[in-house]
Design an enzyme around this catalytic site. Structure first.
Site, PDB file in Angstrom:
ATOM      1  N   LYS A 139      -6.787   7.130  -5.995  1.00 12.40           N
ATOM      2  CA  LYS A 139      -6.749   8.603  -5.967  1.00 12.40           C
ATOM      3  C   LYS A 139      -5.828   9.106  -4.850  1.00 12.40           C
ATOM      4  CE  LYS A 139     -11.314   9.387  -7.948  1.00 12.40           C
ATOM      5  NZ  LYS A 139     -12.618  10.074  -7.828  1.00 12.40           N
ATOM      6  N   GLY A 140      -5.836   8.425  -3.702  1.00 11.88           N
ATOM      7  CA  GLY A 140      -5.014   8.866  -2.565  1.00 11.88           C
ATOM      8  C   GLY A 140      -5.904   9.235  -1.405  1.00 11.88           C
ATOM      9  N   ALA A 141      -5.558   8.768  -0.209  1.00  9.04           N
ATOM     10  CA  ALA A 141      -6.470   8.861   0.933  1.00  9.04           C
ATOM     11  C   ALA A 141      -5.938   9.698   2.091  1.00  9.04           C
ATOM     12  CB  ALA A 141      -6.781   7.458   1.441  1.00  9.04           C
ATOM     13  N   ARG A 185     -12.140   6.096   5.766  1.00 12.02           N
ATOM     14  CA  ARG A 185     -13.366   5.788   4.997  1.00 12.02           C
ATOM     15  C   ARG A 185     -14.435   6.851   5.284  1.00 12.02           C
ATOM     16  NH1 ARG A 185      -9.648   2.875   3.854  1.00 12.02           N
ATOM     17  NH2 ARG A 185      -9.441   4.627   2.486  1.00 12.02           N
ATOM     18  N   THR A 191     -10.860   2.145  -7.654  1.00  9.47           N
ATOM     19  CA  THR A 191     -11.750   3.295  -7.486  1.00  9.47           C
ATOM     20  C   THR A 191     -13.187   2.812  -7.394  1.00  9.47           C
ATOM     21  OG1 THR A 191     -12.484   5.403  -8.425  1.00  9.47           O
ATOM     22  CG2 THR A 191     -11.938   3.669 -10.009  1.00  9.47           C
ATOM     23  N   HIS A 192     -14.040   3.660  -6.745  1.00  8.28           N
ATOM     24  CA  HIS A 192     -15.484   3.379  -6.742  1.00  8.28           C
ATOM     25  C   HIS A 192     -16.186   4.420  -7.594  1.00  8.28           C
ATOM     26  CE1 HIS A 192     -13.651   2.513  -2.777  1.00  8.28           C
ATOM     27  NE2 HIS A 192     -14.199   1.340  -2.969  1.00  8.28           N
ATOM     28  N   ASP A 229       0.845  -1.198   0.000  1.00  6.17           N
ATOM     29  CA  ASP A 229       0.000   0.000   0.000  1.00  6.17           C
ATOM     30  C   ASP A 229       0.878   1.246   0.000  1.00  6.17           C
ATOM     31  OD1 ASP A 229      -2.313  -1.519   0.184  1.00  6.17           O
ATOM     32  OD2 ASP A 229      -2.579  -1.205   2.332  1.00  6.17           O
ATOM     33  N   MET A 230       0.303   2.358  -0.455  1.00  4.98           N
ATOM     34  CA  MET A 230       1.038   3.628  -0.359  1.00  4.98           C
ATOM     35  C   MET A 230       0.419   4.467   0.757  1.00  4.98           C
ATOM     36  SD  MET A 230       3.637   5.180  -1.384  1.00  4.98           S
ATOM     37  CE  MET A 230       4.193   4.582  -2.971  1.00  4.98           C
ATOM     38  N   ARG A 265      -1.154  -0.690  -8.466  1.00  2.00           N
ATOM     39  CA  ARG A 265      -2.550  -0.353  -8.159  1.00  2.00           C
ATOM     40  C   ARG A 265      -2.617   1.181  -8.227  1.00  2.00           C
ATOM     41  NH1 ARG A 265      -3.763  -1.095  -2.231  1.00  2.00           N
ATOM     42  NH2 ARG A 265      -4.108  -3.293  -2.664  1.00  2.00           N
ATOM     43  N   GLN A 285      -0.563   7.009  -6.221  1.00  2.00           N
ATOM     44  CA  GLN A 285      -1.712   7.861  -5.885  1.00  2.00           C
ATOM     45  C   GLN A 285      -1.842   8.990  -6.913  1.00  2.00           C
ATOM     46  OE1 GLN A 285       0.349   8.540  -2.298  1.00  2.00           O
ATOM     47  NE2 GLN A 285      -1.149   7.520  -0.990  1.00  2.00           N
TER      48      GLN A 285
HETATM   49  C1  LIG Z   1      -8.682  -1.423  -3.464  1.00  2.00           C
HETATM   50  C2  LIG Z   1      -8.271  -0.081  -2.954  1.00  2.00           C
HETATM   51  C3  LIG Z   1      -7.018   0.072  -2.393  1.00  2.00           C
HETATM   52  C4  LIG Z   1      -6.601   1.333  -1.950  1.00  2.00           C
HETATM   53  N1  LIG Z   1      -5.325   1.489  -1.498  1.00  2.00           N
HETATM   54  C5  LIG Z   1      -4.905   2.732  -1.174  1.00  2.00           C
HETATM   55  C6  LIG Z   1      -3.546   2.977  -0.834  1.00  2.00           C
HETATM   56  O1  LIG Z   1      -2.697   2.081  -0.823  1.00  2.00           O
HETATM   57  N2  LIG Z   1      -3.179   4.249  -0.523  1.00  2.00           N
HETATM   58  C7  LIG Z   1      -4.085   5.297  -0.538  1.00  2.00           C
HETATM   59  O2  LIG Z   1      -3.693   6.439  -0.289  1.00  2.00           O
HETATM   60  N3  LIG Z   1      -5.380   5.088  -0.835  1.00  2.00           N
HETATM   61  C8  LIG Z   1      -5.812   3.839  -1.159  1.00  2.00           C
HETATM   62  N4  LIG Z   1      -7.117   3.652  -1.494  1.00  2.00           N
HETATM   63  C9  LIG Z   1      -8.125   4.725  -1.228  1.00  2.00           C
HETATM   64  C10 LIG Z   1      -8.237   5.687  -2.394  1.00  2.00           C
HETATM   65  O3  LIG Z   1      -7.054   6.454  -2.497  1.00  2.00           O
HETATM   66  C11 LIG Z   1      -9.437   6.634  -2.208  1.00  2.00           C
HETATM   67  O4  LIG Z   1      -9.301   7.355  -1.042  1.00  2.00           O
HETATM   68  C12 LIG Z   1     -10.767   5.902  -2.172  1.00  2.00           C
HETATM   69  O5  LIG Z   1     -10.799   4.836  -3.068  1.00  2.00           O
HETATM   70  C13 LIG Z   1     -11.919   6.866  -2.565  1.00  2.00           C
HETATM   71  O6  LIG Z   1     -11.709   7.331  -3.853  1.00  2.00           O
HETATM   72  P1  LIG Z   1     -12.573   6.843  -5.113  1.00  2.00           P
HETATM   73  O7  LIG Z   1     -11.602   6.534  -6.201  1.00  2.00           O
HETATM   74  O8  LIG Z   1     -13.464   5.751  -4.760  1.00  2.00           O
HETATM   75  O9  LIG Z   1     -13.339   8.151  -5.601  1.00  2.00           O
HETATM   76  P2  LIG Z   1     -14.188   9.238  -4.842  1.00  2.00           P
HETATM   77  O10 LIG Z   1     -14.276  10.390  -5.788  1.00  2.00           O
HETATM   78  O11 LIG Z   1     -13.685   9.505  -3.462  1.00  2.00           O
HETATM   79  O12 LIG Z   1     -15.584   8.523  -4.705  1.00  2.00           O
HETATM   80  C14 LIG Z   1     -16.373   8.185  -5.820  1.00  2.00           C
HETATM   81  C15 LIG Z   1     -17.657   7.540  -5.324  1.00  2.00           C
HETATM   82  O13 LIG Z   1     -17.332   6.308  -4.691  1.00  2.00           O
HETATM   83  C16 LIG Z   1     -18.124   6.092  -3.543  1.00  2.00           C
HETATM   84  N5  LIG Z   1     -17.250   6.077  -2.347  1.00  2.00           N
HETATM   85  C17 LIG Z   1     -15.957   6.430  -2.286  1.00  2.00           C
HETATM   86  N6  LIG Z   1     -15.465   6.257  -1.050  1.00  2.00           N
HETATM   87  C18 LIG Z   1     -16.486   5.805  -0.320  1.00  2.00           C
HETATM   88  C19 LIG Z   1     -16.612   5.437   1.052  1.00  2.00           C
HETATM   89  N7  LIG Z   1     -15.619   5.515   1.921  1.00  2.00           N
HETATM   90  N8  LIG Z   1     -17.830   5.005   1.469  1.00  2.00           N
HETATM   91  C20 LIG Z   1     -18.890   4.909   0.616  1.00  2.00           C
HETATM   92  N9  LIG Z   1     -18.811   5.262  -0.688  1.00  2.00           N
HETATM   93  C21 LIG Z   1     -17.642   5.695  -1.145  1.00  2.00           C
HETATM   94  C22 LIG Z   1     -19.111   7.238  -3.508  1.00  2.00           C
HETATM   95  O14 LIG Z   1     -20.262   6.843  -4.227  1.00  2.00           O
HETATM   96  C23 LIG Z   1     -18.388   8.330  -4.250  1.00  2.00           C
HETATM   97  O15 LIG Z   1     -19.247   9.282  -4.816  1.00  2.00           O
HETATM   98  C24 LIG Z   1      -7.521   2.431  -1.997  1.00  2.00           C
HETATM   99  C25 LIG Z   1      -8.779   2.272  -2.567  1.00  2.00           C
HETATM  100  C26 LIG Z   1      -9.159   1.051  -3.055  1.00  2.00           C
HETATM  101  C27 LIG Z   1     -10.501   0.931  -3.711  1.00  2.00           C
END
Ligand SMILES: Cc1cc2nc3c(=O)[nH]c(=O)nc-3n(C[C@H](O)[C@H](O)[C@H](O)COP(=O)(O)OP(=O)(O)OC[C@H]3O[C@@H](n4cnc5c(N)ncnc54)[C@H](O)[C@@H]3O)c2cc1C
Length: 329
Positions: free
Chosen positions: A200-202, A307, A244-245, A147-148, A197, A176
């Site tokens: 977007k970045g968390a 989250r 991504t979601h 993970d990052m 992978r 990210q």
């Molecule tokens: C498999 C996986 C591994 C990841 N690993 C890392 C990592 O190693 N390092 C890192 O910095 N980040 C990681 N992330 C988190 C990522 O960086 C984002 O913060 C997270 O995925 C939300 O971004 P999004 O792409 O879903 O888009 P967003 O623009 O945030 O969300 C798009 C839509 O997705 C849905 N959604 C998003 N998040 C949520 C939530 N928490 N609860 C309910 N609905 C939601 C909503 O419908 C939202 O409108 C990971 C994410 C995934 C899916």
């Protein structure tokens, strides 16, 4: 690739709540207090598969039955004692053992700060190599994803990844899209034939390292996804994992893949456990590969806070379900 429609923030308070949750995610004192609360754990359960590896494996088996694969994450980060780094690595050795013994289709995801990165990269490297060596001896060899974390760790994480990747094939890293530097990092990974992978970045990042606006992060994500899916990347053997979601981004990726004639098993989508299950299953039905990130363990507090930061409405959801649960009981 076409640009996704710009998503308006769900509430004017959302950016402030995001910062507040991310700030709280890094408070160890609050973390300790919350982790012991049974009520808070009931809220976190929506995103966390359980507290033991057996519970997590049961969840993975269910996902497998629905056509999804998984990556198991033993929760924990930023440990400060060598003994804890060893214990994290031991937990991963057990997870790998259980994956193989149960026959579930899953890899593992890990954080280098849980393996002692704050004590020195050599500490994390020693523990990571123990895990990679155990994985390499297993049959089939589970994929190990690094993970990052926050931007202070980007450089040391990539450096460590490149070192171990020279010795182990089934290891990958995360990049990210919100960081300005990522396009350059992706070029090096593509040159090595390693499919990262892409997420977007968390974490809470400043404008000196990361795009502050969601539109810019989304545009960066699409550019990077385009690079990873390009014929040149595929020629190098890159297998991208698009995490991504975001429905607009997923749609754009599907269109690009179809335009380039890329088969649906040449890349995978990844999503988090408990988030957009409907979308996960719809993609599987369409013939795409989907991997679910399945966290488990006791150290769930910072993960849960991130989250909530991504979607502050989750707090209302969690509170509503706790309220209706307590009324029922
Ligand atoms: C498999 C996986 C591994 C990841 N690993 C890392 C990592 O190693 N390092 C890192 O910095 N980040 C990681 N992330 C988190 C990522 O960086 C984002 O913060 C997270 O995925 C939300 O971004 P999004 O792409 O879903 O888009 P967003 O623009 O945030 O969300 C798009 C839509 O997705 C849905 N959604 C998003 N998040 C949520 C939530 N928490 N609860 C309910 N609905 C939601 C909503 O419908 C939202 O409108 C990971 C994410 C995934 C899916």
């Amino acid at each position: 690739m076409h640009q996704p429609p710009t998503a308006a923030p769900s509430s004017p308070l959302a950016p402030y709540l995001r910062k507040a949750f991310l700030f709280l995610s890094s408070s160890p004192r609050l973390g300790r207090a919350v982790t012991d609360s049974r009520l808070a754990w009931r809220g976190a359960r929506r995103f966390v598969a359980g507290q033991t590896v057996e519970q997590a494996i049961a969840v993975v088996r269910e996902l497998n039955n629905q056509g999804l694969t998984a990556s198991l994450d033993h929760l924990g980060e930023n440990i400060s004692r060598l003994e804890d780094a060893r214990q994290t690595a031991d937990a991963y050795l057990l997870a790998i053992d259980q994956i193989c013994a149960s026959g579930v289709r899953s890899g593992v995801s890990l954080k280098l700060t849980a393996l002692g990165m704050d004590l020195g990269p050599e500490v994390a490297e020693e523990q990571l190599r123990r895990i990679l060596a155990a994985a390499a001896k297993s049959q089939p060899v589970p994929f190990v994803r690094i993970d990052m974390e926050g931007s202070a760790y980007t450089e040391p994480t990539l450096a460590l990844f490149h070192r171990v990747h020279a010795d182990f094939a089934r290891v990958g890293v995360v990049v990210q899209a919100y960081l300005y530097r990522t396009a350059g990092d992706v070029e090096r990974l593509v040159a090595e034939g390693s499919g990262p992978r892409l997420c977007k970045g968390a974490y809470l990042e400043g404008p000196e390292v990361a795009w502050p606006r969601k539109e810019d992060v989304d545009a960066s994500y699409l550019r990077l996804a385009g690079r990873l899916l390009s014929p040149a990347s595929r020629d190098r053997g890159v297998y991208p994992a698009l995490a991504t979601h975001d429905p607009a981004i997923i749609e754009a990726v599907k269109q690009l893949a179809s335009k380039l004639g890329i088969s649906r098993d040449a890349f995978e989508f990844q999503m988090l456990y408990g988030i957009r299950r409907d979308l996960q299953l719809a993609l599987v039905k369409e013939g795409y590969r989907v991997r679910v990130y399945v966290p488990y363990g006791r150290q769930w507090y910072p993960y849960f806070m991130r989250r909530l930061a991504e979607r502050p409405e989750n707090l209302a959801f969690v509170l509503r379900s706790l309220f209706s649960e307590s009324r029922r009981t």
